[in-house]
Structure formats: structure tokens, C-alpha cells
Design a protein around this motif. Structure first.
Motif, PDB file in Angstrom:
ATOM      1  N   ARG A  15       0.831  -1.206   0.000  1.00 37.72           N
ATOM      2  CA  ARG A  15       0.000   0.000   0.000  1.00 37.72           C
ATOM      3  C   ARG A  15       0.870   1.263   0.000  1.00 37.72           C
ATOM      4  NH1 ARG A  15      -3.444  -1.077   3.893  1.00 37.72           N
ATOM      5  NH2 ARG A  15      -5.222  -1.479   2.524  1.00 37.72           N
ATOM      6  N   GLU A  16       1.969   1.236   0.732  1.00 44.30           N
ATOM      7  CA  GLU A  16       2.870   2.392   0.763  1.00 44.30           C
ATOM      8  C   GLU A  16       3.435   2.673  -0.624  1.00 44.30           C
ATOM      9  OE1 GLU A  16       7.018   3.880   2.957  1.00 44.30           O
ATOM     10  OE2 GLU A  16       6.094   1.967   3.509  1.00 44.30           O
ATOM     11  N   GLN A  17       3.823   1.618  -1.345  1.00 42.33           N
ATOM     12  CA  GLN A  17       4.323   1.799  -2.710  1.00 42.33           C
ATOM     13  C   GLN A  17       3.231   2.360  -3.617  1.00 42.33           C
ATOM     14  OE1 GLN A  17       7.129  -1.300  -4.412  1.00 42.33           O
ATOM     15  NE2 GLN A  17       6.099  -2.551  -2.886  1.00 42.33           N
ATOM     16  N   ALA A  18       2.025   1.793  -3.517  1.00 46.65           N
ATOM     17  CA  ALA A  18       0.922   2.227  -4.372  1.00 46.65           C
ATOM     18  C   ALA A  18       0.591   3.695  -4.145  1.00 46.65           C
ATOM     19  CB  ALA A  18      -0.305   1.351  -4.110  1.00 46.65           C
ATOM     20  N   GLU A  19       0.623   4.120  -2.898  1.00 43.11           N
ATOM     21  CA  GLU A  19       0.322   5.521  -2.596  1.00 43.11           C
ATOM     22  C   GLU A  19       1.391   6.440  -3.167  1.00 43.11           C
ATOM     23  OE1 GLU A  19      -0.110   5.519   1.624  1.00 43.11           O
ATOM     24  OE2 GLU A  19      -2.191   4.777   1.567  1.00 43.11           O
ATOM     25  N   LYS A  20       2.650   6.029  -3.075  1.00 42.20           N
ATOM     26  CA  LYS A  20       3.734   6.839  -3.627  1.00 42.20           C
ATOM     27  C   LYS A  20       3.633   6.948  -5.143  1.00 42.20           C
ATOM     28  CE  LYS A  20       7.231   6.085  -0.037  1.00 42.20           C
ATOM     29  NZ  LYS A  20       8.555   5.462   0.268  1.00 42.20           N
ATOM     30  N   ALA A  70      -3.842  -6.618 -14.044  1.00 43.24           N
ATOM     31  CA  ALA A  70      -2.475  -6.654 -13.528  1.00 43.24           C
ATOM     32  C   ALA A  70      -2.510  -7.373 -12.187  1.00 43.24           C
ATOM     33  CB  ALA A  70      -1.923  -5.241 -13.351  1.00 43.24           C
ATOM     34  N   VAL A  71      -1.671  -8.384 -12.034  1.00 42.37           N
ATOM     35  CA  VAL A  71      -1.644  -9.210 -10.824  1.00 42.37           C
ATOM     36  C   VAL A  71      -0.281  -9.066 -10.159  1.00 42.37           C
ATOM     37  CG1 VAL A  71      -1.885 -11.538  -9.876  1.00 42.37           C
ATOM     38  CG2 VAL A  71      -3.236 -10.863 -11.873  1.00 42.37           C
ATOM     39  N   PHE A  72      -0.295  -8.810  -8.860  1.00 38.92           N
ATOM     40  CA  PHE A  72       0.951  -8.702  -8.095  1.00 38.92           C
ATOM     41  C   PHE A  72       0.867  -9.545  -6.831  1.00 38.92           C
ATOM     42  CE2 PHE A  72       0.606  -4.674 -10.409  1.00 38.92           C
ATOM     43  CZ  PHE A  72       1.822  -4.648 -11.061  1.00 38.92           C
ATOM     44  N   GLU A  73       2.004 -10.085  -6.421  1.00 35.65           N
ATOM     45  CA  GLU A  73       2.112 -10.716  -5.112  1.00 35.65           C
ATOM     46  C   GLU A  73       2.600  -9.667  -4.124  1.00 35.65           C
ATOM     47  OE1 GLU A  73       4.558 -14.157  -5.824  1.00 35.65           O
ATOM     48  OE2 GLU A  73       2.961 -15.195  -6.929  1.00 35.65           O
ATOM     49  N   ASP A  74       2.347  -9.893  -2.838  1.00 36.15           N
ATOM     50  CA  ASP A  74       2.507  -8.817  -1.859  1.00 36.15           C
ATOM     51  C   ASP A  74       3.936  -8.513  -1.435  1.00 36.15           C
ATOM     52  OD1 ASP A  74       2.964 -11.070  -0.355  1.00 36.15           O
ATOM     53  OD2 ASP A  74       1.213 -10.824   0.952  1.00 36.15           O
ATOM     54  N   ASP A  75       4.904  -9.289  -1.918  1.00 35.27           N
ATOM     55  CA  ASP A  75       6.304  -8.995  -1.585  1.00 35.27           C
ATOM     56  C   ASP A  75       7.048  -8.365  -2.759  1.00 35.27           C
ATOM     57  OD1 ASP A  75       6.277 -11.260  -3.167  1.00 35.27           O
ATOM     58  OD2 ASP A  75       7.906 -12.267  -2.083  1.00 35.27           O
ATOM     59  N   VAL A  76       6.290  -7.821  -3.714  1.00 36.29           N
ATOM     60  CA  VAL A  76       6.897  -7.268  -4.919  1.00 36.29           C
ATOM     61  C   VAL A  76       7.359  -5.832  -4.690  1.00 36.29           C
ATOM     62  CG1 VAL A  76       4.783  -6.302  -5.931  1.00 36.29           C
ATOM     63  CG2 VAL A  76       6.578  -7.163  -7.435  1.00 36.29           C
ATOM     64  N   ILE A  77       8.446  -5.459  -5.340  1.00 32.05           N
ATOM     65  CA  ILE A  77       8.946  -4.089  -5.356  1.00 32.05           C
ATOM     66  C   ILE A  77       8.688  -3.529  -6.753  1.00 32.05           C
ATOM     67  CG2 ILE A  77      10.954  -2.583  -5.084  1.00 32.05           C
ATOM     68  CD1 ILE A  77      10.077  -3.951  -2.501  1.00 32.05           C
ATOM     69  N   LEU A  78       8.043  -2.367  -6.822  1.00 34.34           N
ATOM     70  CA  LEU A  78       7.662  -1.766  -8.097  1.00 34.34           C
ATOM     71  C   LEU A  78       8.610  -0.643  -8.483  1.00 34.34           C
ATOM     72  CD1 LEU A  78       3.810  -1.449  -7.437  1.00 34.34           C
ATOM     73  CD2 LEU A  78       5.019  -3.351  -8.524  1.00 34.34           C
ATOM     74  N   ILE A  82       6.338   1.831 -13.853  1.00 37.35           N
ATOM     75  CA  ILE A  82       5.206   0.930 -14.054  1.00 37.35           C
ATOM     76  C   ILE A  82       3.877   1.640 -13.822  1.00 37.35           C
ATOM     77  CG2 ILE A  82       4.870   0.019 -11.691  1.00 37.35           C
ATOM     78  CD1 ILE A  82       4.728  -2.789 -12.984  1.00 37.35           C
ATOM     79  N   ALA A  83       3.901   2.747 -13.073  1.00 38.04           N
ATOM     80  CA  ALA A  83       2.654   3.414 -12.682  1.00 38.04           C
ATOM     81  C   ALA A  83       1.773   3.804 -13.866  1.00 38.04           C
ATOM     82  CB  ALA A  83       2.955   4.624 -11.805  1.00 38.04           C
TER      83      ALA A  83
END
Length: 253
Positions: A15-20, A70-78, A82-83
Motif C-alpha cells: 500500500r505504501e508503494q501504491a500511494e507513492k 495486472a496481478v501482483f504478489e505482496d512482496d513485490v517491489i515496483l 510501471i505506474a
């Protein structure tokens, strides 16, 4: 984003990555390995739970009527580029079924030329590239994968990203180079530090690499491989296709 109920820390990291990156996402509750009672060959309960979680994501896509997911697992670094790609599917070339956005940092083969998109280039995937931490799948491909993996006996990343498998050999799969996402543990390995989150999936030994051979044994194995490809026209054609072997790099910020 696939996330176990008992892993709120991973959810917080994503969630922190997505918000950024200013991207919206939907959490999909993962199937917990603790609930798995069935056996599938030599697969571990973690691999089975992982496969079932991805099948659940594909089912959601098919039922939604949306063209892509788009499918992601929860330990992924973006990676930041990609945004914008997650806000539209217009950049995906016609005829592509699967876009692998991550790198597993293992050697693979791709087409020597590709199609540039923002921050990366799309190359046709020609050999196995493991990992399902980040990918885009079309609704058509999702429906097909659901049908072809009803009786799966291999981990989900092999079923999706090994062109020799019946489940995906007919799909047009492209690899982002550089990759725009990666599992956290790979970045931790580079820094020789422990990852913030431990890997939750115990891997089976189904796909250990073959032992390194030399001399006559090596040539014998190659001869058997070529004869096998002659019996499988698509495999033979793929082996004759111009290719580039590399370890797909991750686009670090």
C-alpha cells in the motif's frame, strides 16, 4: 494484489508503494497453505495455495468482463515507470496474451528485438522465466489458463511462463526488459541482507536445474533434446528462432 490475511505487514508495504506511485489496487485474499488438504504430485502445499490464489485472480478477471488485469504478489517491489502502464492497457500490442513485468534473476531467452513502451521494452519470451510476482493477463488468456490448469501438477509460474508447457505454449508471452518489478528477497540478496519479509512458499524440487554435463554426456543430452523437438514442431521452431539469452535486469530507481 494477492495477500494472505495473516500478512498485514506485506499489505502495508504494498500500500505504501501504491500511494507513492498514485495507483489504485484491489486486495485479493490469498488461499492459505494451512487450508490445503489435497496433494498434487510433488508440489508443496504452499505451491498449491499460490496456484489457487492466481486461479482466483483469473476467475475474477473473466467474471468482471474487463479486458486486462495486472496481478501482483505482496512482496513485490515496483519501479516507478510501471505506474502509468497500470492506468491503461492501450500500450499492450495486439495479439499479446501475457506480459511478464518481473525478473526472477535467472537466465532466460527472449527475442533479440522488442517493442519500446514507457521505461521498458517488450520482448517475446522464448524459454522458462519463473516468478508470478507481477504480470498482466488478458481476459482471453485467463479463461484459457483456467481451462488448461484444472488438473495442474506444476507450480503456477511454470504453467504460465514455460513455453514448453501445454498450459501456455500457445500464448504470446512478452517480457519487460528491464523488468519493472521484482521480489523483495532478490534486492536483499544483492545487499547481502535479510529481506524484510520471509518467503512464505516452500518450493518443491520439481524444477531443479539438470546437472552440468561434459563431453559425450553433454552431446548425448543435446541430441535427445533436438530429437524431442523434432517431434514437437512448435518447440523446434522456437529453438530455431533468433534469440538473446540474458538475466533480465530490474529497473532500479
Amino acid at each position: 494484489m494477492i495477500n494472505l490475511d495473516r500478512s498485514p505487514d506485506r499489505l502495508a508495504m504494498f500500500r505504501e508503494q501504491a500511494e507513492k506511485l498514485d495507483i489504485a489496487f484491489e486486495r485479493l485474499a490469498a488461499i492459505d497453505a494451512a487450508t490445503i488438504r489435497e496433494q498434487r504430485g510433488r508440489m508443496t502445499v504452499g505451491e498449491i495455495a499460490c496456484f489457487e490464489s492466481h486461479r482466483l485472480a483469473w476467475t475474477r478477471l473473466v467474471e468482471s468482463g474487463e479486458p486486462w488485469l495486472a496481478v501482483f504478489e505482496d512482496d513485490v517491489i515496483l519501479a516507478p515507470p510501471i505506474a502509468p502502464l497500470l492506468r491503461s492497457h492501450d500500450w499492450i500490442p495486439t495479439g499479446v496474451d501475457l506480459v511478464k513485468a518481473e525478473t526472477f534473476e535467472a537466465s532466460t531467452k527472449v527475442s533479440p528485438t522488442g517493442i519500446p513502451v514507457e521505461g521498458t521494452v517488450l520482448h517475446r519470451l522464448l524459454t522458462t522465466h519463473c516468478g508470478t510476482a507481477g504480470y498482466m493477463v488478458s481476459r482471453k488468456a485467463a479463461a484459457d489458463l483456467l481451462m488448461r490448469t484444472e488438473q495442474y501438477m506444476r507450480p503456477v509460474d511454470i504453467a504460465m511462463f514455460d513455453p514448453e508447457q501445454d498450459s501456455c505454449r500457445h500464448l504470446n508471452i512478452v517480457q519487460m526488459i528491464p523488468a519493472l518489478c521484482i521480489q523483495e528477497r532478490f534486492l536483499a540478496d544483492r545487499k547481502q541482507s535479510l529481506p524484510q519479509h520471509a518467503d512464505l512458499i516452500a518450493r518443491s524440487e520439481v524444477f531443479d536445474p539438470p546437472p552440468r554435463l561434459h563431453g559425450a554426456a553433454k552431446y548425448g543430452r543435446e541430441a535427445k533434446r533436438i530429437l524431442g523437438q523434432i517431434g514437437r514442431p512448435r518447440s523446434l521452431l522456437r529453438s530455431l528462432t533468433p534469440s538473446r539469452r540474458l538475466v533480465v535486469p530490474f529497473l532500479e530507481s
